[in-house]
Design a protein around this motif. Structure first.
Motif, PDB file in Angstrom:
ATOM      1  N   GLU A 187       0.848  -1.199   0.000  1.00 14.93           N
ATOM      2  CA  GLU A 187       0.000   0.000   0.000  1.00 14.93           C
ATOM      3  C   GLU A 187       0.881   1.246   0.000  1.00 14.93           C
ATOM      4  OE1 GLU A 187      -3.083   0.633  -0.344  1.00 14.93           O
ATOM      5  OE2 GLU A 187      -4.315  -1.014   0.356  1.00 14.93           O
ATOM      6  N   GLU A 200      -8.559  -4.864  -5.473  1.00 18.21           N
ATOM      7  CA  GLU A 200      -9.101  -6.124  -4.953  1.00 18.21           C
ATOM      8  C   GLU A 200      -8.546  -7.315  -5.731  1.00 18.21           C
ATOM      9  OE1 GLU A 200     -10.934  -6.928  -2.275  1.00 18.21           O
ATOM     10  OE2 GLU A 200     -10.522  -4.841  -1.725  1.00 18.21           O
ATOM     11  N   VAL A 203      -5.145  -7.931  -4.309  1.00 14.52           N
ATOM     12  CA  VAL A 203      -5.248  -8.582  -2.996  1.00 14.52           C
ATOM     13  C   VAL A 203      -5.424 -10.084  -3.167  1.00 14.52           C
ATOM     14  CG1 VAL A 203      -6.714  -8.852  -0.956  1.00 14.52           C
ATOM     15  CG2 VAL A 203      -6.091  -6.556  -1.745  1.00 14.52           C
ATOM     16  N   ARG A 210      -4.272  -9.854   1.925  1.00 16.25           N
ATOM     17  CA  ARG A 210      -4.204  -8.388   1.978  1.00 16.25           C
ATOM     18  C   ARG A 210      -2.941  -7.922   1.281  1.00 16.25           C
ATOM     19  NH1 ARG A 210      -0.284  -6.756   5.627  1.00 16.25           N
ATOM     20  NH2 ARG A 210       0.318  -8.258   7.255  1.00 16.25           N
TER      21      ARG A 210
END
Length: 246
Positions: A187, A200, A203, A210
């Motif tokens: 991130e 997403e 992920v 995550r």
């Protein structure tokens, strides 16, 4: 880390910023380098406000002259260079190879690969004068596998691993350890170009469920920069939430 001097490129944000804060917390003299002057100075000011020692030096890592000047600044300011973290990088143009612009290819290779050669050329020379040191090069999981649309980025990050291993073979016996770190998707501002749906999808590629955090990568970089990893050289350490295990 007390009294040791570390250069961190790309330290205005993301992994570089978190690494700078962690090294400073451990007592290092941190030379913050970035092309983003305002954000880089803000990182420096934050460290100083928290009792740490830090300086800022604006650097375009794609310029060998500026990378040499950065090393000279660190040596002049703190008396030597003990650790270097070559972290600065860009995501680069996202296109299949046949559609990728020549300018896009050259830009990502210059910033993500050539810069590490420039950095190590001058960092190693400074470390040899002071009896040794540790260099940590930030590669990527894409230093081990490919990724559609990111030919330049993947090629550069693969190159970082090869450059790291070669440098370690050449200088480990002279007390300079050189290693590479391969983060998964973290991130950081590099991912700001992606919408929620694309994030997403990223992920889902990580078995841990995550994306990573910059602070987690910083802990690995700190260990590699420290004497606790004294028998580690020429290694590539993924930190990827299981991405490469798939």
């Amino acid at each position: 880390m007390k009294g040791k001097t570390v250069i961190i490129t790309g330290a205005a944000s993301g992994i570089g910023k978190a690494t700078a804060a962690l090294f400073a917390k451990q007592g290092a003299n941190v030379v913050i380098s970035d092309i983003q002057e305002e954000e880089g100075k803000a990182t420096m000011e934050s460290i100083v406000a928290n009792g740490g020692k830090a300086s800022f030096f604006k650097t375009d890592v794609a310029s060998p002259e500026e990378m040499e000047a950065l090393v000279n600044f660190a040596v002049k300011t703190y008396g030597g260079l003990d650790i270097a973290v070559n972290n600065a990088g860009i995501g680069g143009e996202l296109n299949p190879i046949a559609e990728m612009s020549l300018e896009g290819w050259q830009k990502v290779i210059n910033i993500n690969l050539n810069s590490l050669f420039y950095g190590m050329k001058y960092q190693i020379a400074a470390m040899l004068k002071s009896g040794g040191g540790s260099i940590v090069n930030i590669s990527s999981i894409l230093g081990a596998v490919g990724f559609g649309g990111s030919a330049g980025y993947s090629a550069a990050k693969h190159g970082v691993v090869g450059l790291t291993q070669t440098a370690a073979l050449e200088y480990s016996a002279q007390n300079i350890r050189i290693n590479a770190v391969g983060p998964g998707f973290i991130e950081t501002p590099l991912l700001n170009v992606l919408d929620a749906e694309m994030k997403e999808q990223l992920v889902a590629l990580h078995p841990i469920g995550r994306l990573g955090r910059s602070e987690e990568v910083a802990e690995l970089v700190l260990w590699l920069g420290s004497d606790k990893s004294s028998f580690v050289s020429g290694s590539y350490y993924p930190i990827d939430g299981g991405y490469l295990a798939r």
